[in-house]
Design an enzyme around this catalytic site. Sequence first.
Site, PDB file in Angstrom:
ATOM      1  N   SER A 209       0.793  -1.228   0.000  1.00  0.00           N
ATOM      2  CA  SER A 209       0.000   0.000   0.000  1.00  0.00           C
ATOM      3  C   SER A 209       0.824   1.277   0.000  1.00  0.00           C
ATOM      4  CB  SER A 209      -0.943   0.005   1.193  1.00  0.00           C
ATOM      5  OG  SER A 209      -0.194  -0.042   2.380  1.00  0.00           O
ATOM      6  N   HIS A 237      -5.418  -4.589  -1.043  1.00  0.00           N
ATOM      7  CA  HIS A 237      -5.294  -3.581  -2.104  1.00  0.00           C
ATOM      8  C   HIS A 237      -5.317  -4.227  -3.483  1.00  0.00           C
ATOM      9  CE1 HIS A 237      -4.682  -0.292   0.695  1.00  0.00           C
ATOM     10  NE2 HIS A 237      -3.994  -1.155   1.410  1.00  0.00           N
ATOM     11  N   LYS A 268     -12.474  -1.846   1.781  1.00  0.00           N
ATOM     12  CA  LYS A 268     -11.848  -0.981   0.775  1.00  0.00           C
ATOM     13  C   LYS A 268     -12.687  -1.051  -0.510  1.00  0.00           C
ATOM     14  CE  LYS A 268      -7.282  -1.620   2.893  1.00  0.00           C
ATOM     15  NZ  LYS A 268      -7.336  -0.615   3.941  1.00  0.00           N
TER      16      LYS A 268
HETATM   17  N1  PLP Z   1      -3.863  -5.523   5.243  1.00  0.00           N
HETATM   18  C1  PLP Z   1      -3.517  -4.472   4.474  1.00  0.00           C
HETATM   19  C2  PLP Z   1      -2.494  -4.655   3.401  1.00  0.00           C
HETATM   20  C3  PLP Z   1      -4.132  -3.219   4.662  1.00  0.00           C
HETATM   21  O1  PLP Z   1      -3.788  -2.165   3.916  1.00  0.00           O
HETATM   22  C4  PLP Z   1      -5.102  -3.090   5.682  1.00  0.00           C
HETATM   23  C5  PLP Z   1      -5.777  -1.792   5.951  1.00  0.00           C
HETATM   24  O2  PLP Z   1      -5.220  -0.743   5.934  1.00  0.00           O
HETATM   25  C6  PLP Z   1      -5.418  -4.203   6.459  1.00  0.00           C
HETATM   26  C7  PLP Z   1      -4.788  -5.398   6.211  1.00  0.00           C
HETATM   27  C8  PLP Z   1      -6.465  -4.117   7.521  1.00  0.00           C
HETATM   28  O3  PLP Z   1      -7.719  -4.121   6.916  1.00  0.00           O
HETATM   29  P1  PLP Z   1      -9.027  -3.737   7.741  1.00  0.00           P
HETATM   30  O4  PLP Z   1      -9.213  -2.268   7.584  1.00  0.00           O
HETATM   31  O5  PLP Z   1     -10.116  -4.561   7.158  1.00  0.00           O
HETATM   32  O6  PLP Z   1      -8.742  -4.117   9.160  1.00  0.00           O
END
Ligand code: PLP
Length: 422
Positions: A209, A237, A268
Amino acid sequence: MWRSAAAVRALRGGGAGAPRAASGAAAAQLRQRLESELEDIRGAGTWKSERVIASRQGPHLRLAGGGGGIINFCANNYLGLSSHPEVIRAAVEALEKFGAGLSSVRFICGTQSIHKDLEEKIARFHQREDAILYASCFDANAGIFEALLTPEDAVLSDELNHASIIDGIRLCKANKYRYKHMDMQDLEAKLQEAQKHRLRLVATDGAFSMDGDIAPLREICQLAQKYDALVFIDECHATGFLGPNGRGTDELLGVMDKVTIINSTLGKALGGAAGGYTTGPKPLIDLLRQRSRPYLFSNSLPPAVVGCASKALDLLMESNAIAQSMAAKTQRFRSKMTAAGFTISGKDHPICPVMLGDARLASVMAEDMLNRGIYVIGFSYPVVPKGKARIRVQISAVHSDEDIDRCVDAFTEVGQKHGALR
Ligand code: PLP
């Protein structure tokens, strides 16, 4: 004895709802320590402030206390589904039919037919055997490694994996190996070292990200095959928009049958409400229902949230048109910005980091962009390495070509002002 509300307030020593500070030496000491830590964060220039939005999430926003007409380029709303009328309607219908929430974890009395339907839909979307829902992908990542791996096993993790993967791995007792970011030589060396363990699991973000770069999954899967390892990907992502049908990084790179476990988010691209999941082999999902602590000890997803994600998946399974439109807009932004003289990290991903290097420059330019009606965020150390500050731009299917062009024009103007163009 009956007392008037005013009298009760007078006795409590505060107005209605006034905060009451705990008394005592320990509380005073804690307050002093916290204030000094907060001062350190401010002093280091890493304080994160939160802008308050007074409208729905979408390409155009109104900020609280400010005017409207802000074009938003910093949400993970890749497909624009968080304000899609059908997604909202599905949430309202689920709320009316199934209530506000379950007041229970899944295994006591928190499983409704819509939870089972959504799990089945997620598994079908990813072409996997089964799926399990969590309150977030953070929870899914916190819950999988400990349930799956023992001290006899090994986990090999990309050094730039998301914090929730890092935390999930910390919770498990497996042997831990960290390989250099997307470095296949280093991964191979670590896999060789890990041959002594019973089971090896390679864990990586599908798309990272901060840089908008995509894990070399083909090569990872080849190494996994060579060294008899399993592959886990976090697709937060990627789900919904990468690959010809939006199935994710494994579809994009043609390795859907080689990745064993996928964790992803509903927060997302898939409607943006909340929630996460694991999808993969049925016995793994069955085991998670028995052993995964964030699943066992946390409330069921609320029906409205389930309704949003379920409708988002329906829309994506009907047509890949939304994902394709986002890809075209990403291409427009990346090529125009590069032509204007900016360096954009990553390739083909809607996360488009505009690389600037200097932390102050990133923050001042982001502020100048907002003054021109473009909402973007600067990232600097410790979120990204020192000297690699950037402004992260995220493209959505619901940006118009005009929105994209306005963003590029504003960047060009602000970049020229600050001498940030190549
Ligand atoms: N994994 C990644 C790569 C993320 O970017 C995020 C959120 O920013 C998460 C996990 C966590 O996701 P959630 O918002 O559903 O807890």
